[in-house]
Design an enzyme around this catalytic site. Structure first.
Site, mmCIF file in Angstrom:
data_model
loop_
_atom_site.group_PDB
_atom_site.id
_atom_site.type_symbol
_atom_site.label_atom_id
_atom_site.label_comp_id
_atom_site.label_asym_id
_atom_site.label_seq_id
_atom_site.Cartn_x
_atom_site.Cartn_y
_atom_site.Cartn_z
ATOM 1 N N TRP A 133 42.948 34.320 42.096
ATOM 2 C CA TRP A 133 41.651 33.646 42.111
ATOM 3 C C TRP A 133 40.887 33.775 40.798
ATOM 4 C CZ3 TRP A 133 39.311 38.034 40.933
ATOM 5 C CH2 TRP A 133 39.825 39.225 41.466
ATOM 6 N N LYS B 80 51.079 28.159 46.077
ATOM 7 C CA LYS B 80 50.029 28.680 46.945
ATOM 8 C C LYS B 80 48.940 29.288 46.073
ATOM 9 C CE LYS B 80 49.143 32.698 48.584
ATOM 10 N NZ LYS B 80 47.684 32.704 48.394
ATOM 11 N N GLU C 70 43.395 31.897 48.350
ATOM 12 C CA GLU C 70 42.530 31.338 49.405
ATOM 13 C C GLU C 70 41.076 31.256 48.947
ATOM 14 O OE1 GLU C 70 44.956 33.366 49.655
ATOM 15 O OE2 GLU C 70 45.887 33.414 51.605
ATOM 16 N N GLY D 211 49.418 38.365 40.055
ATOM 17 C CA GLY D 211 48.500 39.081 40.953
ATOM 18 C C GLY D 211 48.684 40.574 40.810
ATOM 19 N N SER D 212 48.532 41.294 41.901
ATOM 20 C CA SER D 212 48.561 42.758 41.814
ATOM 21 C C SER D 212 49.996 43.303 41.850
ATOM 22 C CB SER D 212 47.770 43.370 42.974
ATOM 23 O OG SER D 212 48.352 42.993 44.203
ATOM 24 N N GLU E 279 53.787 38.497 36.978
ATOM 25 C CA GLU E 279 52.746 38.950 36.051
ATOM 26 C C GLU E 279 51.764 39.757 36.875
ATOM 27 O OE1 GLU E 279 49.455 39.525 34.792
ATOM 28 O OE2 GLU E 279 49.043 37.414 34.392
ATOM 29 N N LEU E 280 51.805 41.097 36.690
ATOM 30 C CA LEU E 280 51.161 41.972 37.664
ATOM 31 C C LEU E 280 49.992 42.789 37.111
ATOM 32 C CD1 LEU E 280 54.435 43.164 39.422
ATOM 33 C CD2 LEU E 280 53.067 41.127 39.855
ATOM 34 N N CYS F 240 43.427 39.722 33.533
ATOM 35 C CA CYS F 240 44.531 40.687 33.445
ATOM 36 C C CYS F 240 44.679 41.265 32.040
ATOM 37 C CB CYS F 240 45.837 40.071 33.934
ATOM 38 S SG CYS F 240 46.201 38.508 33.158
ATOM 39 N N GLU G 273 43.548 49.760 37.529
ATOM 40 C CA GLU G 273 42.961 48.522 36.998
ATOM 41 C C GLU G 273 41.606 48.259 37.671
ATOM 42 O OE1 GLU G 273 45.395 45.056 37.674
ATOM 43 O OE2 GLU G 273 44.563 44.028 35.934
HETATM 44 P P1 NAD Z 1 45.757 41.488 46.492
HETATM 45 O O1 NAD Z 1 46.766 42.470 46.063
HETATM 46 O O2 NAD Z 1 45.408 41.380 47.944
HETATM 47 O O3 NAD Z 1 46.133 40.012 46.023
HETATM 48 C C1 NAD Z 1 46.446 39.699 44.690
HETATM 49 C C2 NAD Z 1 46.804 38.207 44.672
HETATM 50 O O4 NAD Z 1 47.982 38.005 45.461
HETATM 51 C C3 NAD Z 1 45.749 37.309 45.303
HETATM 52 O O5 NAD Z 1 45.670 36.115 44.564
HETATM 53 C C4 NAD Z 1 46.273 37.009 46.691
HETATM 54 O O6 NAD Z 1 45.868 35.729 47.143
HETATM 55 C C5 NAD Z 1 47.776 37.044 46.482
HETATM 56 N N1 NAD Z 1 48.514 37.490 47.640
HETATM 57 C C6 NAD Z 1 48.224 38.518 48.459
HETATM 58 N N2 NAD Z 1 49.176 38.652 49.404
HETATM 59 C C7 NAD Z 1 50.084 37.685 49.166
HETATM 60 C C8 NAD Z 1 51.298 37.311 49.781
HETATM 61 N N3 NAD Z 1 51.787 37.951 50.836
HETATM 62 N N4 NAD Z 1 51.971 36.248 49.268
HETATM 63 C C9 NAD Z 1 51.507 35.592 48.189
HETATM 64 N N5 NAD Z 1 50.383 35.895 47.559
HETATM 65 C C10 NAD Z 1 49.671 36.941 48.040
HETATM 66 O O7 NAD Z 1 44.501 41.840 45.660
HETATM 67 P P2 NAD Z 1 43.067 41.184 45.486
HETATM 68 O O8 NAD Z 1 42.066 41.983 46.259
HETATM 69 O O9 NAD Z 1 43.058 39.703 45.668
HETATM 70 O O10 NAD Z 1 42.901 41.544 43.964
HETATM 71 C C11 NAD Z 1 42.923 42.928 43.651
HETATM 72 C C12 NAD Z 1 43.789 43.254 42.516
HETATM 73 O O11 NAD Z 1 44.781 42.299 42.212
HETATM 74 C C13 NAD Z 1 42.984 43.365 41.255
HETATM 75 O O12 NAD Z 1 42.393 44.609 41.183
HETATM 76 C C14 NAD Z 1 43.993 43.152 40.196
HETATM 77 O O13 NAD Z 1 44.593 44.390 39.905
HETATM 78 C C15 NAD Z 1 45.027 42.284 40.822
HETATM 79 N N6 NAD Z 1 44.923 40.905 40.327
HETATM 80 C C16 NAD Z 1 45.586 40.617 39.195
HETATM 81 C C17 NAD Z 1 45.496 39.347 38.661
HETATM 82 C C18 NAD Z 1 46.213 38.998 37.411
HETATM 83 O O14 NAD Z 1 45.831 38.050 36.748
HETATM 84 N N7 NAD Z 1 47.256 39.704 37.067
HETATM 85 C C19 NAD Z 1 44.734 38.392 39.304
HETATM 86 C C20 NAD Z 1 44.072 38.719 40.492
HETATM 87 C C21 NAD Z 1 44.194 39.987 41.003
#
Ligand code: NAD
Length: 473
Positions: A150, A174, A177, A225-226, A247-248, A281, A378
């Site tokens: 997001w 995807k 949300e 994402g994470s 990319e985590l 990130c 992070e």
């Molecule tokens: P999260 O771990 O719940 O989700 C991270 C991302 O993964 C979100 O976009 C979410 O929609 C997606 N996601 C979650 N479960 C998934 C699944 N089963 N299948 C596919 N996608 C899924 O964390 P959050 O609360 O949304 O964000 C927290 C942490 O995530 C942040 O502190 C950061 O470390 C990391 N993050 C990293 C980036 C990046 O650009 N690398 C971007 C957003 C969040």
């Protein structure tokens, strides 16, 4: 201003109808912007079948004709940039000025991929057998899956859509949300540009990843994402022997040497830290400042933090928006509580801001031990820890001590020190005297947990910054 949300499958925008929905919130007010339909099993089967059928035809479209469609989509995104940027700010929170840049850069990224698709050259390998030749052709891997977060609702989908489509792959994406509207507008631009149906499909929610990755139709998984979710998706992909690009996230160290201008470098660093409220990130995250200039650097950084105006991203004059969701505000409070407990001095900020929305004050904390939460996990928010260091070897060891390796930065006017620190920092990308390390034309990637794949090392000729992991999308 905010569009009706839908799924986009096999060329059709499918409204909520009888599907389950979830509300999408304005992070600045908590108000409901719209209802996001969830894809059900039948929708996913349809998306997979559409992607499989479209791959057969799209992969045979010439690279030139594919690039024309991508270029048209990029032009439409530019034409519609004001409307798309407004949607982006409404659902994600960042100031409109930042959203405008993100949307334009997203169009540039799609255009860059359009051009690169026409340069997917093969190789000729000298043969050891008389009368034979060895020709190597790059081919699209197959229908691909992308999961995007997001924090950059236009830019990250643009990287994944552009790369896949230019290469001749079909894609199911995807988007997060929290921010579905922006990606849908990108899909609309592709549809209006003449993209054949089924080549691009868009839908939520998170649980769809399990079913999609398990399908034998999907051949590639790309996620941003994470670390936690990335590992979860990689495990699913391994079962089907699917390629992954992960990319985590990162925890970028910033090393400010004694010969750097403390005021100027703090201003640049603070602007980078508080961009998108720190939800980036490659955000500069841990600040190691030489003890001889630490106090002046902190004063200047605090001054920059206090000069920011928090507000709704559409408000005139707002320079920092809210965090994208309530989870991040709760996380900021945990980081600050831990910092206080570990002896940290809150130099500015440290609290929620306003009664409504997910606002958190730009925060600067000093006097922290290296093993506190803020220096090791992070934060992904507007909190800057600033600590002193004494010598080169000591700071390199501290900067390289985490299992992240996406971005790192340094400030020094000395070319010798710049080269030495760029070589010493274990990071995919290193910016020296500049935080501008990510552009459509430059590779983006990391090492360690940040980007778990073998990387190629790149050296920038200008010596200003350097990208080591050569990969796009
Ligand atoms: P999260 O771990 O719940 O989700 C991270 C991302 O993964 C979100 O976009 C979410 O929609 C997606 N996601 C979650 N479960 C998934 C699944 N089963 N299948 C596919 N996608 C899924 O964390 P959050 O609360 O949304 O964000 C927290 C942490 O995530 C942040 O502190 C950061 O470390 C990391 N993050 C990293 C980036 C990046 O650009 N690398 C971007 C957003 C969040």
């Amino acid at each position: 201003m905010y569009p009706e949300l839908s799924l986009f499958i096999d060329g059709a925008f499918l409204p909520a109808a009888s599907r389950t929905t979830e509300p999408v919130l304005d992070p600045a007010t908590g108000g409901v912007l719209g209802q996001l339909p969830h894809a059900d099993d039948a929708d996913l089967d349809q998306a997979l079948a559409a992607a499989a059928a479209a791959f057969v035809t799209w992969s045979k479209v010439s690279a030139y004709d594919r690039s024309r469609i991508l270029e048209r989509a990029a032009d439409l995104i530019r034409e519609r940039s004001e409307a798309i940027a407004t949607i982006l700010t409404l659902e994600q929170g960042k100031p409109l000025a930042e959203s405008r840049i993100e949307v334009i850069v997203s169009a540039d990224i799609i255009e860059w991929y359009a051009e690169e698709g026409r340069r997917a050259y093969g190789r000729i390998i000298p043969s050891r057998l008389a009368g034979t030749r060895h020709l190597v052709f790059p081919e699209p891997v197959g229908p691909a899956l992308a999961f995007t977060p997001w924090n950059f609702p236009a830019l990250t989908p643009a990287r994944k859509i552009g790369g896949a489509l230019a290469a001749g792959c079909s894609l199911i994406i995807k988007p997060a949300e929290e921010t579905p509207g922006t990606a849908l507008e990108l899909a609309r631009a592709f549809a209006d540009a003449g993209l054949p149906k089924g080549v691009l499909n868009v839908g939520q929610p998170a649980r769809v990843s399990g079913k999609l990755i398990a399908s034998p139709i999907a051949r590639k998984v790309s996620f941003t994402g994470s670390v936690e979710v990335g590992k979860q998706l990689t495990r699913l992909a391994v079962d089907g022997m699917k390629r992954t690009t992960m990319e985590l996230g990162g925890h970028a160290p910033v090393v400010v040497f004694s010969d750097a201008d403390p005021v100027q470098s703090a201003r640049i660093a603070a602007a980078g830290k508080f961009r998108n409220a720190g939800q980036v990130c490659v955000s500069p995250t841990r600040f190691y400042v030489h003890e001889s200039i630490h106090a002046r650097f902190v004063d200047s950084f605090v001054e920059s933090a206090e000069a920011l105006t928090l507000g709704h991203g559409l408000e005139q004059g707002a320079t920092m928006g809210p965090l994208a969701n309530a989870r991040r505000v709760a996380a900021m409070e945990r980081f600050v509580a831990d910092a206080r407990q570990r002896g940290g001095q809150i130099r500015t900020g440290g609290n929620r801001h306003r009664n409504a929305g997910n606002f958190f004050e730009p925060t600067v904390i000093t006097d922290l031990p290296d093993d506190c939460m803020l220096m090791t996990q992070e934060p992904f928010g507007p909190i800057a820890p600033i600590v002193p260091f004494r010598d080169f070897n000591e700071v390199v060891e501290r900067a390289n001590s985490l299992n992240f390796g996406l971005a790192a930065y340094a400030f020094t006017p000395s070319v010798q020190t710049a080269n030495a620190i760029a070589d010493a920092l274990k990071s995919g990308m290193v910016g020296v005297n500049s935080l501008a390390i990510s552009h459509p034309e430059t590779p983006f990637g990391g090492i360690k947990d940040s980007w778990p794949r073998p990387g190629r090392r790149h050296r920038g000729a200008a010596g200003l910054f350097r990208n080591q992991a050569g990969h796009h999308g």
